[in-house]
Scaffold this active site. Structure first.
Site: not given
Ligand code: AQP
Length: 330
Positions: A113, A195, A198
Site C-alpha cells: 500500500k 487481490k 474495495k
Molecule cells: N480479495 C479478497 N479475498 C478474500 N478475502 C478478502 N478480504 C479482503 N479482500 C479479500 C477480507 O475482507 C476482510 C475485510 O478486509 P478489510 O476491509 O479490513 O481490509 P482489506 O483486506 O484491506 O480489504 P480490501 O477490500 O482490500 O480494502 P482496501 O481496498 O481498503 O484495502 C478481511 O477479512 C480480509 O481478509
C-alpha cells in the site's frame, strides 16, 4: 460455561466487494450460536488511506446494514463501530511500545500500500497492524475469521500479545486465524495477479455487494480469462482459476465438479451462469440491506447498544493493561 470469543471487522474504506464477502462477511454468521462474537466496523482503520468524510460516514452505515443483511443478529452478536469504543485507540498506544518500527516496515500489506501512495505515506498505514492487534486483544478473542491477506496481521498480533505477556505477565489470549474454506483470496477480475480490493480504482476489477444485477453480469462478461480455450483449474490460467474459485464459493460445489461440468460448455456459458448466480445472491442481500438502511433509528439503536456492550468488555482488559504497565488508577 463461558463461550470462546470471535472477533472480526471490515473497513468502510469503500463499498465492499464479493472478495470481502467470500473471505470474511459470509462466514461471520456461522459462529453466532456457538461463540461469543464481536463484529466491528473498523472505521478508524480506514484513515490509513485518504477518505472523503461524507463517504466514510455513508460507507460505515452501509456496512452496518450489510452486516445485518448478511445474517448478523445483534441479539446474538455484538455489532459495533470501532470509533465508538475509545479503548481501541488507548490500547493501541500501549501496544506501540512492544513493536519495532522495523517489524512494521516489513509487513507485506504496508509495503504494497505504501508503494501505491502518490504523496507522503500516512503514519496510520504503518501503525495499522498495531490497531488491529488492539482490536482483537481487547476482547481476548480466541478466533479471528478473515481472508488470507490478513494472515500476517494475525501473526504480528500473536507476536505482540506474546511480547506483552512476557514483559508484564500473562494478560492476553493468543488469537488464531480462521480462513474461509472456499475463496481465501479472491483476485481482481481485470488483473488476476492482484487481490480484489474495495479501493481498486478500476470499476471493472471488483464486484460490489451493492452493484446492480446488470452491472454484476456485465463485469463478469468482461472478466479477463485467456485465449487457450481449455476449461481447467491451474496456475497458467489465473483469470479462469479465480472465476472458478468465486463460483465454488457461491455454490459450495467442488472445483472438480465445476471443471467437469463446464469443460465442454466453454468460457462464455460459464461466465454467464456465474453472473446469474452472483446477481441472484446480491439481489437477495440488497433486499435486506434496503430494509435496514431505510430505518436509521433502528441502525442507531443497534450501533449504540453494540458499543455499550463492547465498551464494557474492552474497559475490563484496558484496566488490567494500565495496571500492569504502571499507570496510576483513576
Ligand atoms: N480479495 C479478497 N479475498 C478474500 N478475502 C478478502 N478480504 C479482503 N479482500 C479479500 C477480507 O475482507 C476482510 C475485510 O478486509 P478489510 O476491509 O479490513 O481490509 P482489506 O483486506 O484491506 O480489504 P480490501 O477490500 O482490500 O480494502 P482496501 O481496498 O481498503 O484495502 C478481511 O477479512 C480480509 O481478509
Amino acid at each position: 460455561m463461558n463461550k470462546e470469543r470471535v472477533f472480526s471487522g471490515i473497513q468502510p474504506s469503500g463499498s465492499i466487494t464479493i472478495g470481502n464477502y467470500i473471505g470474511a462477511l459470509s462466514n461471520f454468521k456461522e459462529f453466532q450460536d456457538d461463540f461469543d462474537c464481536l463484529y466491528c466496523i473498523v472505521d478508524m482503520h480506514s484513515l490509513s488511506n485518504e477518505q472523503k468524510p461524507s463517504e466514510l460516514r455513508k460507507n460505515t452505515l452501509d456496512l452496518l446494514a450489510l452486516y445485518l443483511a448478511a445474517g448478523l443478529n445483534p441479539e446474538k452478536s455484538t455489532v459495533f463501530i470501532q470509533s465508538h469504543v475509545p479503548a481501541h485507540a488507548e490500547l493501541q498506544w500501549v501496544l506501540n511500545s512492544v513493536v519495532s518500527v522495523g517489524h512494521l516496515e516489513r509487513m507485506t500489506q504496508y509495503k504494497d500500500k505504501a508503494q501505491k501512495q502518490s504523496g507522503s505515506i500516512p503514519a496510520t498505514l504503518l501503525n495499522y497492524p498495531i490497531l488491529m492487534a488492539a482490536d482483537i486483544l481487547l476482547y481476548q478473542a480466541k478466533y479471528v475469521p478473515v481472508g488470507e491477506d490478513q494472515k500476517q496481521h494475525i501473526e504480528i498480533t500473536r507476536d505482540i500479545a506474546e511480547r506483552f505477556n512476557y514483559r508484564y505477565s500473562d494478560t492476553f489470549v493468543l488469537p488464531e486465524i480462521i480462513l474461509s474454506k472456499s475463496g481465501k483470496r479472491i483476485m481482481s477480475l481485470q488483473d488476476p495477479t492482484v487481490k480484489m480490493s474495495k479501493s481498486d480504482e478500476n470499476p471493472n476489477g471488483s464486484i460490489r455487494l451493492l452493484d446492480s444485477p446488470d452491472d454484476v453480469r456485465r463485469k463478469l462478461k468482461r472478466a479477463v480469462t485467456d485465449s487457450l480455450g481449455n476449461f481447467d483449474y491451474n496456475d497458467e490460467q489465473l483469470g479462469l482459476k479465480n472465476l472458478i474459485d468465486i463460483y465454488s464459493a457461491f455454490t459450495k460445489e467442488t472445483v472438480e465438479d465445476i471443471v467437469n461440468f463446464y469443460k465442454d460448455l466453454g468460457y462464455g456459458r460459464f461466465k454467464s451462469d456465474l453472473g446469474e448466480i452472483i446477481a441472484e445472491e446480491v439481489r437477495d442481500i440488497q433486499v435486506e440491506y434496503n430494509n435496514y438502511i431505510s430505518d436509521k433509528a433502528q441502525l442507531e439503536k443497534i450501533y449504540r447498544e453494540g458499543a455499550e456492550k463492547a465498551s464494557y468488555m474492552a474497559e475490563k482488559t484496558l484496566r488490567k493493561v494500565y495496571k500492569k504497565v504502571g499507570f496510576v488508577a483513576r
